[in-house]
Design a protein around this motif. Structure first.
Motif, mmCIF file in Angstrom:
data_model
loop_
_atom_site.group_PDB
_atom_site.id
_atom_site.type_symbol
_atom_site.label_atom_id
_atom_site.label_comp_id
_atom_site.label_asym_id
_atom_site.label_seq_id
_atom_site.Cartn_x
_atom_site.Cartn_y
_atom_site.Cartn_z
ATOM 1 N N GLN A 225 10.174 -6.057 -3.011
ATOM 2 C CA GLN A 225 9.326 -5.747 -1.621
ATOM 3 C C GLN A 225 7.895 -5.403 -2.186
ATOM 4 O O GLN A 225 7.120 -4.881 -1.348
ATOM 5 N N GLY A 226 7.482 -5.407 -3.275
ATOM 6 C CA GLY A 226 6.203 -5.168 -4.016
ATOM 7 C C GLY A 226 5.860 -3.493 -4.092
ATOM 8 O O GLY A 226 4.648 -3.247 -3.806
ATOM 9 N N LYS A 227 6.777 -3.052 -4.048
ATOM 10 C CA LYS A 227 6.840 -1.404 -4.280
ATOM 11 C C LYS A 227 7.128 -0.845 -5.852
ATOM 12 O O LYS A 227 7.183 -1.847 -6.444
ATOM 13 N N ARG B 71 19.132 0.781 -1.862
ATOM 14 C CA ARG B 71 18.658 0.016 -0.772
ATOM 15 C C ARG B 71 17.988 0.821 0.196
ATOM 16 O O ARG B 71 16.877 0.594 0.891
ATOM 17 N N LYS B 72 18.589 2.093 0.547
ATOM 18 C CA LYS B 72 18.127 2.980 1.532
ATOM 19 C C LYS B 72 16.847 3.386 1.087
ATOM 20 O O LYS B 72 15.915 3.467 1.785
ATOM 21 N N LEU B 73 16.836 3.878 -0.149
ATOM 22 C CA LEU B 73 15.431 4.380 -0.694
ATOM 23 C C LEU B 73 14.236 3.405 -0.924
ATOM 24 O O LEU B 73 13.102 3.301 -0.220
ATOM 25 N N ALA B 74 14.701 2.116 -1.237
ATOM 26 C CA ALA B 74 13.693 0.956 -1.241
ATOM 27 C C ALA B 74 13.115 0.565 0.252
ATOM 28 O O ALA B 74 12.103 0.107 0.008
ATOM 29 N N ASN B 75 13.894 0.414 0.977
ATOM 30 C CA ASN B 75 13.397 0.430 2.457
ATOM 31 C C ASN B 75 12.425 1.337 3.008
ATOM 32 O O ASN B 75 11.704 1.342 3.950
ATOM 33 N N ARG B 76 13.082 2.867 2.467
ATOM 34 C CA ARG B 76 12.199 3.750 3.204
ATOM 35 C C ARG B 76 10.853 4.319 2.722
ATOM 36 O O ARG B 76 10.121 4.587 3.407
ATOM 37 N N TYR B 77 11.006 3.977 1.457
ATOM 38 C CA TYR B 77 9.664 4.644 0.763
ATOM 39 C C TYR B 77 8.953 3.496 0.031
ATOM 40 O O TYR B 77 9.464 2.312 -0.391
ATOM 41 N N ASP B 78 7.585 3.552 -0.299
ATOM 42 C CA ASP B 78 6.676 2.708 -0.964
ATOM 43 C C ASP B 78 6.660 2.718 -2.353
ATOM 44 O O ASP B 78 6.412 2.091 -3.066
ATOM 45 N N CYS B 79 7.074 4.251 -3.039
ATOM 46 C CA CYS B 79 7.051 4.477 -4.231
ATOM 47 C C CYS B 79 8.156 5.564 -4.558
ATOM 48 O O CYS B 79 8.097 6.392 -3.857
ATOM 49 N N VAL B 80 8.878 5.371 -5.370
ATOM 50 C CA VAL B 80 10.067 6.532 -5.947
ATOM 51 C C VAL B 80 9.523 6.877 -7.378
ATOM 52 O O VAL B 80 9.279 6.138 -8.276
ATOM 53 N N GLU C 123 0.776 -1.328 -0.025
ATOM 54 C CA GLU C 123 -0.118 -0.019 -0.022
ATOM 55 C C GLU C 123 0.857 1.222 -0.067
ATOM 56 O O GLU C 123 2.018 1.423 0.805
ATOM 57 N N ILE C 124 0.610 2.300 -1.024
ATOM 58 C CA ILE C 124 1.347 3.471 -1.202
ATOM 59 C C ILE C 124 1.195 4.441 -0.111
ATOM 60 O O ILE C 124 0.099 4.923 -0.125
ATOM 61 N N ASN C 125 1.919 4.584 0.847
ATOM 62 C CA ASN C 125 1.690 5.622 1.997
ATOM 63 C C ASN C 125 2.863 6.674 1.859
ATOM 64 O O ASN C 125 2.701 7.993 1.993
ATOM 65 N N HIS C 126 4.103 6.280 1.446
ATOM 66 C CA HIS C 126 5.300 7.031 1.563
ATOM 67 C C HIS C 126 6.008 7.139 0.254
ATOM 68 O O HIS C 126 6.388 6.257 -0.452
ATOM 69 N N VAL C 127 5.576 8.429 -0.517
ATOM 70 C CA VAL C 127 6.256 8.655 -1.818
ATOM 71 C C VAL C 127 7.221 9.730 -2.000
ATOM 72 O O VAL C 127 7.198 10.554 -0.804
ATOM 73 N N VAL C 128 8.389 9.558 -2.634
ATOM 74 C CA VAL C 128 9.401 10.424 -2.681
ATOM 75 C C VAL C 128 9.714 10.692 -4.327
ATOM 76 O O VAL C 128 9.791 9.851 -5.139
#
Length: 372
Positions: A309-311, A261-270, A180-185
């Motif tokens: 991660q399904g992101k 890796r930092k971005l993939a772990n921190r956000y749901d969508c880039v 589920e997309i909650n955090h977008v960057v």
């Protein structure tokens, strides 16, 4: 369940006898590839004006050459078969307009060959790997391959510095739960620091490894140019220069892996822009800086880390005016020079140019995702 592929690359340490076999295999694969390409070139010249007839022509096979060249039987037949598949792929891409006409390979080309898993002919043992027609090769396995991964093929390669590696391609069932997309960057490409995040304007602060090593590289390359080509001193110096290039490439790859890796772990969508890096390097004469950043490699790493991660990774249109639009009021500035690093809007909004662009990229991504 979906099926996915993942490759694991490890350093191998062949004995003198094993190395001789690997070098012979590299040479045989190159020889067969060039033989088949020469025949295909004749066929192409003959039928190039009749595409329908050209497509009907059959590819020559490695078996055709084994009677005349007995020494081809000494190496792994699957390696020769893969040379044929690689040539077929090269021609398919050429006919589709994706690449130029296939070229002949020489000893300066990448030294590698691929073999396939057939009835358990590839085995991973304790600190070793068993490949067809070879005794177990010593391998530095720095990470475990999950038990549910099935080995499909192995590619053995030799770097310019003489190091040997094996890349093990695996297949596994992969059906990640869509996050589920909650955090977008939003990320804006930055020439001096790889990217700027929309969140608080954070920068990657890319160390520019090539620029750091450029002086030393130039010095060592000057030394090599003053030596007799092919002499023992020249060969030693060539390896020294190759090691410097290899170190820069490894530093860059390691940094890009860590940041993605930092971005993939921190956000749901880039969200990023779909940039043409090759075009940018030519248009703005930033060839070295663009190549040093490795933006294309970074986005590849980022995509598969998010997919695992399904992101999601979203690419917006490269013509989207992210730099010229005010992220506060939405007014677009028609003229904005590359030298202007601070964005000043008539509404009173003042912000770093790249940070402003990153915010606009994020907002555009949210519109595509239909997020309020």
């Amino acid at each position: 369940m979906g099926v996915a592929n993942k490759a694991y690359k490890f350093r191998i340490f062949p004995t003198k006898e094993q190395e001789d076999f690997l070098v012979r295999t590299f040479g045989c694969v190159r020889f067969v590839y060039n033989k088949m390409l020469a025949e295909r070139k004749e066929t192409y010249e003959k039928y190039k004006d009749n595409k329908a007839l050209l497509r009907k022509q059959k590819f020559p096979t490695p078996a055709k050459y084994k009677k005349e060249f007995e020494w081809l039987k000494e190496v792994d037949s699957l390696a020769l078969a893969n040379a044929q598949l690689n040539l077929q792929r090269a021609f398919s891409n050429f006919f589709l307009g994706k690449t130029k006409y296939p070229k002949f390979k020489n000893r300066k080309s990448k030294q590698s060959y691929t073999t396939n898993m057939v009835t358990g002919n590839i085995k991973i043992l304790a600190g070793h790997i068993k490949l067809p027609k070879l005794t177990p090769l010593r391998m530095k396995q720095h990470r475990e391959i999950p038990s549910h991964h099935v080995i499909k093929s192995c590619t053995v390669s030799r770097s310019a510095t003489g190091k040997y590696h094996v890349s093990i391609l695996t297949e596994y069932e992969h059906n990640p739960v869509k996050k589920e997309i909650n955090h977008v960057v939003g990320l804006d490409f930055a020439m001096d620091g790889l990217f700027v995040e929309s969140e608080e304007g954070k920068k990657a602060y890319y160390p520019r490894f090539y620029r750091q090593a450029e002086g030393k590289l130039a010095k060592e390359q000057r030394k090599m140019s003053n030596m007799m080509n092919g002499s023992s001193r020249w060969k030693k110096q060539r390896i020294k220069v190759a090691k410097l290039h290899e170190r820069v490439a490894n530093q860059r790859k390691n940094f890009l892996h860590q940041e993605s890796r930092k971005l993939a772990n921190r956000y749901d969508c880039v969200v990023i822009e779909n940039l043409d890096m090759k075009g940018m390097s030519k248009a703005f004469r930033f060839g070295k800086s663009v190549a040093d950043n490795g933006w294309g490699m970074f986005t590849t790493f980022l995509r598969y880390k998010l997919d695992e991660q399904g992101k999601q990774l979203i690419k917006i249109d490269k013509w989207f005016p992210s730099s010229k639009t005010c992220s506060a009021c939405g007014h677009m500035h028609a003229a904005l020079h590359l030298s202007e690093r601070t964005f000043n809007c008539d509404c009173g909004f003042v912000i770093d140019r790249d940070w402003n662009a990153a915010i606009n990229i994020k907002n555009e991504g949210r519109l595509i995702l239909d997020l309020s």
